[in-house]
Design a protein around this motif. Structure first.
Motif, PDB file in Angstrom:
ATOM      1  N   ARG A 181       1.869 -11.334  14.034  1.00  0.00           N
ATOM      2  CA  ARG A 181       1.648 -10.148  14.856  1.00  0.00           C
ATOM      3  C   ARG A 181       0.667  -9.190  14.193  1.00  0.00           C
ATOM      4  O   ARG A 181       0.446  -9.240  12.991  1.00  0.00           O
ATOM      5  CB  ARG A 181       2.974  -9.454  15.112  1.00  0.00           C
ATOM      6  CG  ARG A 181       3.925 -10.400  15.839  1.00  0.00           C
ATOM      7  CD  ARG A 181       5.030  -9.658  16.477  1.00  0.00           C
ATOM      8  NE  ARG A 181       4.543  -8.670  17.425  1.00  0.00           N
ATOM      9  CZ  ARG A 181       5.342  -7.793  18.013  1.00  0.00           C
ATOM     10  NH1 ARG A 181       6.631  -7.783  17.727  1.00  0.00           N
ATOM     11  NH2 ARG A 181       4.853  -6.940  18.872  1.00  0.00           N
ATOM     12  N   SER A 182       0.116  -8.335  15.009  1.00  0.00           N
ATOM     13  CA  SER A 182      -0.838  -7.355  14.512  1.00  0.00           C
ATOM     14  C   SER A 182      -0.197  -6.516  13.402  1.00  0.00           C
ATOM     15  O   SER A 182       0.924  -6.044  13.560  1.00  0.00           O
ATOM     16  CB  SER A 182      -1.258  -6.456  15.673  1.00  0.00           C
ATOM     17  OG  SER A 182      -2.268  -5.602  15.258  1.00  0.00           O
ATOM     18  N   GLY A 183      -0.910  -6.389  12.289  1.00  0.00           N
ATOM     19  CA  GLY A 183      -0.405  -5.562  11.193  1.00  0.00           C
ATOM     20  C   GLY A 183       0.508  -6.297  10.229  1.00  0.00           C
ATOM     21  O   GLY A 183       1.087  -5.682   9.343  1.00  0.00           O
ATOM     22  N   CYS A 184       0.635  -7.615  10.373  1.00  0.00           N
ATOM     23  CA  CYS A 184       1.572  -8.330   9.505  1.00  0.00           C
ATOM     24  C   CYS A 184       0.938  -8.722   8.172  1.00  0.00           C
ATOM     25  O   CYS A 184       1.602  -9.252   7.291  1.00  0.00           O
ATOM     26  CB  CYS A 184       2.122  -9.563  10.209  1.00  0.00           C
ATOM     27  SG  CYS A 184       0.931 -10.890  10.339  1.00  0.00           S
ATOM     28  N   GLY A 185      -0.361  -8.493   8.008  1.00  0.00           N
ATOM     29  CA  GLY A 185      -0.974  -8.748   6.703  1.00  0.00           C
ATOM     30  C   GLY A 185      -1.902  -9.946   6.659  1.00  0.00           C
ATOM     31  O   GLY A 185      -2.198 -10.458   5.581  1.00  0.00           O
ATOM     32  N   LYS A 186      -2.430 -10.367   7.794  1.00  0.00           N
ATOM     33  CA  LYS A 186      -3.334 -11.528   7.809  1.00  0.00           C
ATOM     34  C   LYS A 186      -4.675 -11.189   7.156  1.00  0.00           C
ATOM     35  O   LYS A 186      -5.168 -11.925   6.306  1.00  0.00           O
ATOM     36  CB  LYS A 186      -3.555 -12.005   9.256  1.00  0.00           C
ATOM     37  CG  LYS A 186      -2.282 -12.333   9.986  1.00  0.00           C
ATOM     38  CD  LYS A 186      -2.509 -12.784  11.417  1.00  0.00           C
ATOM     39  CE  LYS A 186      -3.137 -11.755  12.337  1.00  0.00           C
ATOM     40  NZ  LYS A 186      -2.316 -10.546  12.550  1.00  0.00           N
ATOM     41  N   GLN A 192     -13.104  -9.194  10.141  1.00  0.00           N
ATOM     42  CA  GLN A 192     -12.583  -8.830  11.462  1.00  0.00           C
ATOM     43  C   GLN A 192     -13.493  -7.799  12.124  1.00  0.00           C
ATOM     44  O   GLN A 192     -13.762  -7.853  13.312  1.00  0.00           O
ATOM     45  CB  GLN A 192     -11.162  -8.275  11.308  1.00  0.00           C
ATOM     46  CG  GLN A 192     -10.484  -8.011  12.631  1.00  0.00           C
ATOM     47  CD  GLN A 192      -9.009  -7.687  12.452  1.00  0.00           C
ATOM     48  OE1 GLN A 192      -8.495  -7.640  11.343  1.00  0.00           O
ATOM     49  NE2 GLN A 192      -8.319  -7.476  13.546  1.00  0.00           N
ATOM     50  N   GLU A 231     -10.217 -13.594  12.922  1.00  0.00           N
ATOM     51  CA  GLU A 231     -10.275 -13.440  14.384  1.00  0.00           C
ATOM     52  C   GLU A 231     -11.661 -13.741  14.946  1.00  0.00           C
ATOM     53  O   GLU A 231     -12.325 -12.859  15.494  1.00  0.00           O
ATOM     54  CB  GLU A 231      -9.796 -12.039  14.784  1.00  0.00           C
ATOM     55  CG  GLU A 231      -8.409 -11.769  14.230  1.00  0.00           C
ATOM     56  CD  GLU A 231      -7.698 -10.593  14.880  1.00  0.00           C
ATOM     57  OE1 GLU A 231      -8.240 -10.013  15.828  1.00  0.00           O
ATOM     58  OE2 GLU A 231      -6.588 -10.269  14.423  1.00  0.00           O
ATOM     59  N   VAL A 253      -5.234  -8.773   5.128  1.00  0.00           N
ATOM     60  CA  VAL A 253      -4.965  -8.499   3.715  1.00  0.00           C
ATOM     61  C   VAL A 253      -4.927  -9.816   2.924  1.00  0.00           C
ATOM     62  O   VAL A 253      -5.467  -9.903   1.821  1.00  0.00           O
ATOM     63  CB  VAL A 253      -3.640  -7.713   3.569  1.00  0.00           C
ATOM     64  CG1 VAL A 253      -3.164  -7.686   2.128  1.00  0.00           C
ATOM     65  CG2 VAL A 253      -3.808  -6.292   4.090  1.00  0.00           C
ATOM     66  N   PHE A 272       0.873  -1.177   0.000  1.00  0.00           N
ATOM     67  CA  PHE A 272       0.000   0.000   0.000  1.00  0.00           C
ATOM     68  C   PHE A 272       0.904   1.218   0.000  1.00  0.00           C
ATOM     69  O   PHE A 272       1.701   1.387   0.917  1.00  0.00           O
ATOM     70  CB  PHE A 272      -0.886   0.016   1.242  1.00  0.00           C
ATOM     71  CG  PHE A 272      -1.851  -1.130   1.294  1.00  0.00           C
ATOM     72  CD1 PHE A 272      -3.025  -1.105   0.553  1.00  0.00           C
ATOM     73  CD2 PHE A 272      -1.570  -2.251   2.058  1.00  0.00           C
ATOM     74  CE1 PHE A 272      -3.909  -2.162   0.593  1.00  0.00           C
ATOM     75  CE2 PHE A 272      -2.454  -3.304   2.108  1.00  0.00           C
ATOM     76  CZ  PHE A 272      -3.627  -3.267   1.367  1.00  0.00           C
ATOM     77  N   VAL A 291       3.503  -4.980   2.368  1.00  0.00           N
ATOM     78  CA  VAL A 291       2.890  -5.826   3.388  1.00  0.00           C
ATOM     79  C   VAL A 291       3.241  -7.295   3.131  1.00  0.00           C
ATOM     80  O   VAL A 291       3.755  -7.987   4.008  1.00  0.00           O
ATOM     81  CB  VAL A 291       1.366  -5.625   3.433  1.00  0.00           C
ATOM     82  CG1 VAL A 291       0.741  -6.517   4.495  1.00  0.00           C
ATOM     83  CG2 VAL A 291       1.048  -4.167   3.719  1.00  0.00           C
ATOM     84  N   HIS A 307       4.337   1.066   1.552  1.00  0.00           N
ATOM     85  CA  HIS A 307       4.413   0.075   2.619  1.00  0.00           C
ATOM     86  C   HIS A 307       4.219  -1.338   2.054  1.00  0.00           C
ATOM     87  O   HIS A 307       3.126  -1.718   1.657  1.00  0.00           O
ATOM     88  CB  HIS A 307       3.341   0.414   3.657  1.00  0.00           C
ATOM     89  CG  HIS A 307       3.260  -0.541   4.782  1.00  0.00           C
ATOM     90  ND1 HIS A 307       4.357  -1.210   5.283  1.00  0.00           N
ATOM     91  CD2 HIS A 307       2.204  -0.955   5.516  1.00  0.00           C
ATOM     92  CE1 HIS A 307       3.977  -1.980   6.276  1.00  0.00           C
ATOM     93  NE2 HIS A 307       2.678  -1.853   6.423  1.00  0.00           N
ATOM     94  N   HIS A 365      -5.374 -14.756  16.962  1.00  0.00           N
ATOM     95  CA  HIS A 365      -4.312 -14.542  17.939  1.00  0.00           C
ATOM     96  C   HIS A 365      -4.517 -15.507  19.100  1.00  0.00           C
ATOM     97  O   HIS A 365      -3.785 -15.459  20.079  1.00  0.00           O
ATOM     98  CB  HIS A 365      -4.377 -13.110  18.486  1.00  0.00           C
ATOM     99  CG  HIS A 365      -4.078 -12.068  17.470  1.00  0.00           C
ATOM    100  ND1 HIS A 365      -2.872 -11.983  16.837  1.00  0.00           N
ATOM    101  CD2 HIS A 365      -4.827 -11.066  16.955  1.00  0.00           C
ATOM    102  CE1 HIS A 365      -2.888 -10.970  15.986  1.00  0.00           C
ATOM    103  NE2 HIS A 365      -4.076 -10.412  16.029  1.00  0.00           N
TER     104      HIS A 365
END
Ligand SMILES: Nc1ncnc2c1ncn2[C@@H]1O[C@H](COP(=O)(O)OP(=O)(O)OP(=O)(O)O)[C@@H](O)[C@H]1O
Ligand SMILES: [Mg+2]
Lengths: 259, 259
Positions: free
Chosen positions: B35-40, B85, B163, B42, B11, B16, B14, B196
């Motif tokens: 981890r949070s923000g790692c692209g799951k 999510q 999640e 996406v 993006f 991902v 960035h 998680h």
């Protein structure tokens, strides 16, 4: 930052924005036309949207109608009184209302009231992933959300225009009676004599096109909202501004086409 | 079968995903952790064609959806149920209509049967008699479960859970974990679970992958993950602050300073 110092750059940027908006709106239009078979299936949603548009626009249409007619009668009447022609004021008010003021004022109100609502609603749906959810369910958001709104507003806009026209002519009549001392029967006789069928249907046709454009533009802006609440606000603002400009431009060309 | 081949997605600047490759077999239950923000999330959106990769292929049952026509894509999407999510319930429809929407739109069941199915599914998720409530009136955990109901109601071939247990109490977590297991065992549904929650992984997943810096850094069965010696897996499974994982922000700073 360069906008002011470099006019050429600002012109190219504006031009590219216009082309982008145009392309995006046309894409949605084409996609929507491809969904025409869904109209019976969406009849409930269409009726619901008609209700929202009509109920939302009605009260404001009355106020705007009355005052448009009153202003027209006052302006035209005072000018004509200088030549002793104020008895003809009915013709001027009726023709201007039906051809121009009625359709344009009604469309402006609907752009502000309904167009902004549509853009905000669809924009919120976009940023909260509701549109994505529809797509994953293989439900075309354009058929599901845009089609009913566009059809509803294209229908409601001419209907409200009829009201605005009638109320405007009435408002003009009151001003003629009270300020210009032209009695009602004379006012209405001239109004009736001048108005042609073409004045009426050309005005209503304009309204139909304006309603269609407002809903299409507003839904398009909503569907392309990005970046959360701020993006929804921006989409709403753009929906109203673009609708206003589009109404003006189309008004010119439609008038030119009819007369 | 679902296959990602060397998928890249960024993006703006960035990056991902940087070369994500994996395969999920039919009927398998596949967990993606990271981890949070790692692209799951996406990854799940790429899988359903909501996002397009910059490079690479996403193949669903032999069809590369990155190159599919809109019609073909809509057909492939009918295989999916997607728990977003954020839930992504339609705020203008009540709970019952939200859940019934995918069934109704595709006319997969006659109307009287649909409402029966809806209340049955709600009951399974501990949400009896909520059909007439609007989504705005629900708690976060309830929204999540209603979205889950919408994702599973058609009993699709593939269910994507983003999640599924976040924001739920421990008892409800267990109910959901059991439901995921049941969907797979009874109906042979392929499940992809982003989570998680290590309980979900150990209870419901056949295979697990750990996503870090745009790639899969470890993969194995759930049992293997439990006792794996890999330092990354250990840190993640045990949830320790100290270990080989680096914070994204720190990494970015390092990149900028040219390390
Ligand atoms: N539409 C988007 N526009 C810009 N950046 C995005 C967009 N969607 C995701 N990202 C970025 O991609 C990265 C991965 O996001 P993603 O939602 O996949 O994270 P995640 O692994 O699901 O995290 P979490 O566990 O917190 O849900 C994030 O850094 C996010 O900022
Ligand atoms: Mg996520």
């Amino acid at each position: 930052m360069n906008y002011l110092t470099n006019p050429f750059r600002s012109i190219t940027i504006t031009l590219s924005h216009i082309l982008e908006t145009l392309g995006m709106t046309l894409t949605i239009l084409i996609n929507m036309v491809g969904q025409y078979r869904l109209i019976p299936k969406r009849s409930k949603a269409i009726l619901h949207q008609i209700e929202i548009c009509a109920l939302g626009g009605f009260p404001v249409a009355i106020i705007v109608g009355v005052f448009s007619g009153m202003v027209l009668a006052l302006q035209a009447g005072l000018a004509m009184a200088e030549f002793g022609q104020e008895t003809l004021v009915g013709s001027i008010v009726a023709a201007s209302m039906c051809r121009e003021m009625g359709p344009v004022m009604t469309s402006y109100i609907l752009a502000g009231l309904i167009g902004s609502t549509m853009a905000a609603e669809l924009g919120t749906m976009k940023v909260s992933e509701e549109i994505d959810a529809l797509e994953v369910m293989s439900i075309n958001p354009i058929g599901f959300l845009v089609l009913p709104r566009v059809l509803a507003l294209a229908l409601v806009c001419p209907l409200l225009t009829i009201y605005t026209n009638l109320i405007g002519i009435l408002g003009g009549g009151i001003v003629s009676r009270v300020i210009l001392k032209v009695n009602f029967s004379l006012y209405f006789r001239f109004a009736q004599e001048t108005l042609t069928l073409k004045d009426i249907y050309s005005g209503l046709f304009k309204s139909l096109i304006f309603g269609f454009i407002i809903a299409l533009v507003s839904c398009g802006q909503g569907l392309n909202a990005e970046n959360g609440a701020a993006g929804v606000g921006k989409a709403t603002m753009k929906a109203v501004v673009i609708s206003f400009i589009a109404i003006l431009i189309f008004d010119y060309f439609l008038t030119w086409m009819f007369y | 079968m679902i296959e990602f081949i060397d998928v890249y997605k960024s993006f703006n600047d960035h990056e991902v995903l940087k070369g994500l490759t994996f395969k999920v077999n039919q009927g398998e239950s596949f967990a993606i952790i990271g981890r949070s923000g790692c692209g799951k999330s996406v990854t799940l959106k790429l899988m359903t064609g909501l996002l397009k990769p910059d490079k690479g292929k996403v193949i669903i049952d032999g069809i590369d959806i990155t190159k599919a026509t809109p019609g073909k894509l809509a057909q492939v999407r009918k295989k999916f149920g997607f728990l977003f999510q954020s839930g992504a319930l339609l705020n203008s429809l009540n709970v019952g209509d939200n859940i019934a929407l995918p069934l109704r739109e595709h006319r997969e069941l006659p109307e009287p049967k649909i409402m029966g199915r809806v209340s049955e599914t709600l009951k399974r998720l501990g949400l009896k008699h909520l059909e007439h409530i609007m989504p705005g009136e629900l708690s976060g955990g309830m929204k999540k479960r209603v979205s889950l109901a919408r994702a599973i109601i058609r009993e699709p071939e593939i269910i994507l859970y983003d999640e599924p247990t976040t924001g739920l109490d421990p008892i409800m977590c267990n109910v959901i974990n059991k439901l995921i297991v049941e969907m797979r065992q009874k109906l042979k549904i392929t499940s992809i679970v982003v989570t998680h929650d290590m309980n979900t992984v150990f209870m419901a997943a056949d295979r697990v992958v750990l996503l870090y810096q745009g790639k899969i850094i470890s993969a194995g069965t759930a049992a293997e993950f439990k006792k794996m010696g890999d330092a990354y897996v250990k840190q993640f499974v045990l949830g320790e602050a100290a270990g080989p994982f680096q914070d994204e922000d720190e990494l970015k700073l390092k990149e900028k300073s040219g390390e």
